[in-house]
Design a protein around this motif. Structure first.
Motif, mmCIF file in Angstrom:
data_model
loop_
_atom_site.group_PDB
_atom_site.id
_atom_site.type_symbol
_atom_site.label_atom_id
_atom_site.label_comp_id
_atom_site.label_asym_id
_atom_site.label_seq_id
_atom_site.Cartn_x
_atom_site.Cartn_y
_atom_site.Cartn_z
ATOM 1 N N GLU A 128 9.343 5.735 13.063
ATOM 2 C CA GLU A 128 9.622 4.328 12.771
ATOM 3 C C GLU A 128 8.571 3.405 13.361
ATOM 4 N N SER A 129 8.198 3.695 14.605
ATOM 5 C CA SER A 129 7.231 2.787 15.240
ATOM 6 C C SER A 129 5.875 2.875 14.536
ATOM 7 N N LEU A 130 5.504 4.078 14.097
ATOM 8 C CA LEU A 130 4.229 4.205 13.398
ATOM 9 C C LEU A 130 4.263 3.478 12.061
ATOM 10 N N ALA A 131 5.353 3.632 11.338
ATOM 11 C CA ALA A 131 5.473 2.972 10.031
ATOM 12 C C ALA A 131 5.348 1.462 10.223
ATOM 13 N N ALA A 132 5.999 0.940 11.267
ATOM 14 C CA ALA A 132 5.952 -0.508 11.509
ATOM 15 C C ALA A 132 4.533 -0.926 11.901
ATOM 16 N N LEU A 133 3.917 -0.106 12.746
ATOM 17 C CA LEU A 133 2.570 -0.431 13.218
ATOM 18 C C LEU A 133 1.566 -0.449 12.051
ATOM 19 N N ILE A 134 1.666 0.562 11.210
ATOM 20 C CA ILE A 134 0.720 0.656 10.095
ATOM 21 C C ILE A 134 0.921 -0.506 9.133
ATOM 22 N N SER A 135 2.154 -0.843 8.901
ATOM 23 C CA SER A 135 2.427 -1.962 8.003
ATOM 24 C C SER A 135 1.856 -3.265 8.578
ATOM 25 N N GLN A 136 2.028 -3.424 9.875
ATOM 26 C CA GLN A 136 1.525 -4.626 10.552
ATOM 27 C C GLN A 136 -0.008 -4.679 10.481
ATOM 28 N N TRP A 137 -0.643 -3.534 10.723
ATOM 29 C CA TRP A 137 -2.105 -3.487 10.656
ATOM 30 C C TRP A 137 -2.614 -3.743 9.243
ATOM 31 N N ARG A 138 -1.890 -3.209 8.271
ATOM 32 C CA ARG A 138 -2.323 -3.417 6.876
ATOM 33 C C ARG A 138 -2.309 -4.902 6.540
ATOM 34 N N LYS A 139 -1.282 -5.581 6.999
ATOM 35 C CA LYS A 139 -1.197 -7.034 6.730
ATOM 36 C C LYS A 139 -2.369 -7.753 7.373
ATOM 37 N N ARG A 140 -2.656 -7.402 8.594
ATOM 38 C CA ARG A 140 -3.735 -8.070 9.317
ATOM 39 C C ARG A 140 -5.083 -7.825 8.621
ATOM 40 N N LEU A 141 -5.327 -6.580 8.264
ATOM 41 C CA LEU A 141 -6.613 -6.236 7.667
ATOM 42 C C LEU A 141 -6.778 -6.861 6.279
ATOM 43 N N ALA A 142 -5.670 -6.954 5.542
ATOM 44 C CA ALA A 142 -5.747 -7.455 4.161
ATOM 45 C C ALA A 142 -6.256 -8.887 4.113
ATOM 46 N N ALA A 143 -6.056 -9.630 5.195
ATOM 47 C CA ALA A 143 -6.501 -11.022 5.201
ATOM 48 C C ALA A 143 -8.008 -11.123 4.962
ATOM 49 N N ASP A 144 -8.752 -10.117 5.386
ATOM 50 C CA ASP A 144 -10.203 -10.114 5.146
ATOM 51 C C ASP A 144 -10.599 -9.002 4.194
ATOM 52 N N ARG A 145 -9.689 -8.638 3.298
ATOM 53 C CA ARG A 145 -9.943 -7.598 2.298
ATOM 54 C C ARG A 145 -10.157 -6.225 2.932
ATOM 55 N N GLY A 146 -9.695 -6.063 4.161
ATOM 56 C CA GLY A 146 -9.758 -4.745 4.783
ATOM 57 C C GLY A 146 -8.570 -3.903 4.321
ATOM 58 N N PHE A 147 -8.510 -2.666 4.769
ATOM 59 C CA PHE A 147 -7.434 -1.775 4.339
ATOM 60 C C PHE A 147 -7.228 -0.680 5.371
ATOM 61 N N LEU A 148 -6.108 -0.005 5.258
ATOM 62 C CA LEU A 148 -5.843 1.146 6.118
ATOM 63 C C LEU A 148 -5.329 2.275 5.223
ATOM 64 N N VAL A 149 -6.001 3.411 5.296
ATOM 65 C CA VAL A 149 -5.633 4.563 4.467
ATOM 66 C C VAL A 149 -5.151 5.673 5.385
ATOM 67 N N VAL A 150 -4.039 6.297 5.025
ATOM 68 C CA VAL A 150 -3.574 7.457 5.784
ATOM 69 C C VAL A 150 -4.293 8.675 5.195
ATOM 70 N N GLU A 151 -5.226 9.232 5.941
ATOM 71 C CA GLU A 151 -6.075 10.315 5.429
ATOM 72 C C GLU A 151 -5.459 11.694 5.640
ATOM 73 N N ARG A 152 -4.699 11.818 6.688
ATOM 74 C CA ARG A 152 -4.074 13.119 6.974
ATOM 75 C C ARG A 152 -2.763 12.840 7.693
ATOM 76 N N VAL A 153 -1.721 13.493 7.226
ATOM 77 C CA VAL A 153 -0.404 13.162 7.764
ATOM 78 C C VAL A 153 0.419 14.444 7.889
ATOM 79 N N PRO A 154 1.096 14.635 9.024
ATOM 80 C CA PRO A 154 1.966 15.815 9.108
ATOM 81 C C PRO A 154 3.135 15.655 8.131
ATOM 82 N N ASP A 155 3.668 16.773 7.703
ATOM 83 C CA ASP A 155 4.702 16.729 6.670
ATOM 84 C C ASP A 155 5.878 15.821 7.029
ATOM 85 N N PHE A 156 6.236 15.810 8.317
ATOM 86 C CA PHE A 156 7.425 15.019 8.668
ATOM 87 C C PHE A 156 7.198 13.515 8.507
#
Lengths: 476, 449
Positions: B380-408
């Motif tokens: 949960e904390s990671l999902a919230a963190l990533i969402s928060q970072w995506r919002k911040r980065l999008a303001a300057d057309r940045g992005f966050l991609v999950v390149e490798r993720v454990p199955d869970f």
């Protein structure tokens, strides 16, 4: 279906309210002008000319025109040679020339954000004046008048594509008004955005998928040293072998431009370069990069030129001399004006090592048709520009020129090349698309257009063979 | 009688190249979902045959190369067939005169470069010895570590042959530098993770091998000093092929590949790697000026190297780069403009969840790679963190991609996030190209979270 006169009158009223009275033109003489561009083709007069100044205005025009069922055609400076902005149906022409602001220059991130109406050369001058030592590289022959919007729409090239790529390689992002009037931002920040390269896909779509209202371009540091050379050869074949030889030696020049003998003679008459009579081809070679290491590259270039029988190799010692050497290439089109009031400028590509063969073939085609032809080439890219003087107002002469064009495209495609290097398809090559692609590949290529603009309201009846538009459903 | 997918495919392709042994299926499982069958066609026509059958039967098909890019993406909505392209691995045409290569998608970059080296040429889609297949690289379009001189994957593709989800084959482009007539379809297929079609063959532009390669690696007291120096390189007339920053955790791998030990032990240290290539004189000048530049910006030590370390890829993709072995980890890629790097990296450093992350930065491309160990309790904390970072980065057309993720974590973190209008366009195109949702259904364009 052609919109009724009353619908057009209503649309004009709506557009005037959305823009301003002086930015909606419907005087017949003004509308007539927008039926022309730099091609050998002629379109319908524009039904209405709208001159927006903002993205919101472009969006409003697209929405209003769409509601009225009237097509919209975006237009820059009209220097295109493929007829791409000529109305093929009654349409609103959007003249984007007033959207000519440089919105932002960001040297630390190597980018600039500009309006589509900014003239290519003006952007370079603007960057130069800022003194950051950076420039926008793409330099189509029309750069003194053509706009960034037009350059992007046609994925324009230029003399420095060999090392630096075409316009698509310099566009980082786009703001686009889609056919439904909505605005979407594509790219515009760092590279590596996930998914398809939609920015690159919209570049070169000739205003058929959306109207670009803001362009983020890459700007690059000026090179420390630029060396310009002019090599003369006894024949086109020798010059073409030299081009391949230079590349095979692991050298990537900034530019490698070729003129054939007839072109050299015309240029000589025009600006008195003093080319020797027996020279059969000229090659302009531009090298750029750091000073250190340049000597060894220049030595290798000289060796390749000599190995291919170069008659001479002149190196510009000053910027003025370099300018003079370049003038012999840049004067090619003006020199043609001395020969004929109308010149058909063609654009095609072949694999680099088949250039000489292609030029021979082009001469053969023109001989049979009784036409003169001279050729200039972005030789490093295998991009040929055969130039054919003809009389636009003589149906026979015009017919021959058009036949020559089609046969030259067939020749190049047969050699593994393309029907366009840097000038797009428009109306000029829409039937030639069938030389490159079968109906299935063209149907698939039309999928994005059908998804975004099912009614073909943005720059209608362009790029694809006409039979696609004449078939109910648009799929063959 | 209803045939199973395995029977259907065996009747189409024969028994060879159609596998359903449990261990083979396990090796192709994604997010705990196993395919019903793994096929490895040896002809492009077999690929189209499989796709046509899949469209008819309503199967979900996921294309595979070497499997290096499968670590990301949601759990497939349907997964009947794992379509391995590794049986299509031939060089079809190497035109050394025109500096082009046409090869099948299953060929590895390393194998392609082995062939090309005979003519002193190379294909620069990633580290030259990468075991990734050409198809995998085209599908994921990773940022080229040498992009400052050679551009990215997309810039090097001249022509593609693509099997579409309806089981037909199309070809776009030509074996020439200026190869586009009409829409540049190759821009849609490259990078779209096989959502629109499966590349079976590609033609690339090649480069001559450089005469020489070299690199310098500077150690800086902290992040700010290293970033300021990177920015000075970027603003200078030097022409580095690569400009990377690595933190103290990733440094061991990079120095190790240069047969050197990491200078100092400070956990706050950052290291700047500048790699160059070209003529001997060009290289000498750049290494010398580069060293001065580093020292003038406070580098505590400057170590020489022979070029871009082959192990850089490992430094970028933990756990080899400094994370404990056998611990599930998450790899994130952040795209941002170079000037925003300093503040973003500082904020990442002070984010408690990311405290243990290994960080590597491709300065020239504006990419930050983070690898961090994760635990199911972090979901949960990671999902919230990533969402928060995506919002911040999008303001300057940045992005966050999950390149490798454990199955869970697969369906808790969307791979691409919300790309605003771009995602809508991709969905629209996907619907047109693949109305039956044959290819990789549910993996990238949907946000299951």
């Amino acid at each position: 279906m052609t919109p009724s006169p009353s619908r057009m009158t209503a649309l004009k009223r709506e557009l005037t309210a959305a823009l301003a009275p002086d930015r909606v033109l419907d005087d017949p003489a003004q509308r007539h002008v927008y039926g022309y561009d730099a091609s050998v083709y002629r379109g319908l007069d524009a039904a209405i000319v709208a001159v927006p100044e903002t993205t919101a205005e472009v969006s409003a025009v697209v929405r209003l025109a769409r509601a009225a069922g009237v097509p919209v055609i975006a237009r820059g400076a009209g220097t295109g040679i493929n007829g791409g902005v000529l109305p093929a149906k009654e349409a609103v022409v959007l003249a984007l020339s007033r959207m000519n602001q440089v919105h932002r220059v960001d040297p630390a991130n190597r980018l600039a954000v500009v309006g589509p109406g900014v003239i290519n050369q003006d952007l370079k001058a603007h960057l130069n004046a800022l003194g950051f030592g950076m420039t926008y590289v793409p330099d189509p022959g029309s750069q003194v008048v053509s706009t960034l919007g037009g350059n992007v729409g046609n994925n324009a090239g230029g003399m420095h594509c060999l090392k630096y790529g075409v316009t698509a390689n310099h566009v980082l992002g786009l703001e686009v008004v889609l056919p439904d009037g909505s605005v979407v931002e594509l790219g515009g920040g760092p590279v590596g955005r996930p998914g398809a390269d939609l920015t690159g896909f919209f570049v070169g779509s000739e205003g058929t998928l959306g109207i670009m209202t803001r362009v983020t371009v890459r700007i690059l540091p000026l090179q420390e040293q630029v060396v310009t050379q002019l090599a003369l050869f006894p024949s086109v074949a020798a010059a073409a072998r030299t081009v391949s030889g230079i590349m095979a030696a692991g050298i990537l020049p900034a530019a490698l431009e070729m003129l054939d003998q007839k072109m050299m003679r015309l240029v000589d008459k025009h600006i008195h370069v003093g080319y020797p009579e027996h020279a059969g081809a000229a090659l302009i070679i531009e090298m750029d990069g750091l000073r250190d290491g340049m000597d060894s590259d220049l030595r290798r270039v000289r060796e390749v030129c000599e190995a291919n029988g170069a008659l001479s190799l002149q190196t510009a010692e000053t910027e003025a001399e370099a300018g003079k050497l370049w003038l012999s290439r840049r004067a090619a089109y003006p020199a043609m004006a001395r020969v004929s009031p109308t010149v058909y400028v063609m654009d095609c590509t072949v694999p680099r090592n088949r250039m000489a063969e292609a030029i021979e073939g082009i001469i053969g085609i023109c001989d049979v048709l009784g036409l003169e032809v001279v050729t200039v080439a972005h030789a490093g890219d295998g991009n040929l520009h055969p130039l054919i003087p003809f009389d636009q107002h003589d149906p026979e002469s015009r017919g021959k020129a058009l036949r020559a064009h089609h046969q030259i495209m067939e020749l190049c495609v047969g050699m593994g090349g393309s029907i366009t290097g840097e000038h797009g398809v428009g109306v000029e090559k829409q039937e030639d698309m069938a030389l490159m692609y079968d109906d299935h590949a063209l149907n698939v290529m039309r999928l994005p257009k059908r998804a975004l603009d099912p009614d073909d309201l943005l720059n209608p009846r362009k790029i694809f063979p006409k039979r696609f538009f004449d078939t109910p459903g648009g799929t063959l | 009688m209803t045939l199973s997918p395995v029977e259907h495919l065996r009747s189409l392709l024969g028994t060879k190249g159609v596998q359903d042994a449990p261990q083979v299926l396990d090796a192709h499982a994604l997010g705990g979902v196993r395919p019903a069958v793994v096929v490895q066609p040896s002809l492009p026509e077999h690929v189209t045959g499989v796709l046509a059958l899949a469209a008819q039967q309503g199967w979900g098909v996921i294309p595979w190369g070497g499997g290096f890019q499968q670590g990301c993406g949601n759990i497939p909505a349907r997964y009947t067939v794992a379509l391995r392209l590794t049986g299509l691995a031939s060089v079809l045409d190497h035109d050394a005169d025109n500096l082009t290569l046409t090869a099948q998608a299953g060929l590895t970059l390393a194998a392609a470069n082995q062939t090309l080296a005979r003519n002193h040429q190379r294909l620069c889609l990633g580290p030259p010895t990468a075991p990734n297949t050409l198809g995998g690289l085209l599908s994921a379009a990773p940022v080229n570590p040498r992009r400052l001189v050679q551009g990215d994957v997309r810039d090097q593709v001249l022509a593609l042959c693509v099997a579409l989800p309806d089981g037909t084959l199309v070809r776009y482009g030509r074996k020439v530098i200026k190869n586009v007539a009409g829409y540049d379809m190759n821009r849609l297929f490259v990078g779209s993770r096989g959502l629109l079609g499966v590349v079976v063959e590609a033609t690339f532009k090649l480069f001559a091998l450089p005469d020489e390669e070299g690199a310098i690696l500077g150690a800086f007291a902290d992040l700010d000093a290293a970033v300021t120096c990177a920015s000075a390189f970027y603003g200078s007339r030097l022409l580095p092929a690569s400009l990377f920053l690595v933190d103290s955790r990733a440094a061991g791998t990079v120095y190790g590949s240069l047969q050197r030990t990491v200078p100092g032990k400070s956990p706050h240290a950052w290291h700047l790697l500048a790699a160059f290539e070209g003529r001997a004189a060009t290289l000498r000048r750049q290494l010398s000026e580069g060293e001065h530049l580093m020292r003038n910006h406070g580098a505590q030590t400057v170590s020489p190297g022979s070029g871009l370390p082959p192990a850089l890829g490992e430094a970028l993709s933990a756990p080899e780069g400094g994370l404990p072995a056998d611990v599930p980890y998450l790899k994130l890629r952040i795209g941002l403009l170079p000037v925003a790097l300093s503040s973003v990296l500082r904020d990442l450093e002070s984010t408690p969840t990311l405290r243990d992350a290994v960080r590597c930065v491709d300065y020239g491309a504006g990419q930050v790679l983070l690898s961090l160990p994760v635990h199911p309790a972090d979901t949960e904390s990671l999902a919230a963190l990533i969402s928060q970072w995506r919002k911040r980065l999008a303001a300057d057309r940045g992005f966050l991609v999950v390149e490798r993720v454990p199955d869970f974590l697969r369906n808790a973190l969307s791979a691409w996030g919300d790309l605003e209008g771009e995602a809508s366009l991709m969905r629209l195109f996907k619907q047109q190209f693949d109305p039956c949702q044959v290819l990789s259904p549910g993996r990238y364009l949907e946000n299951p979270a």
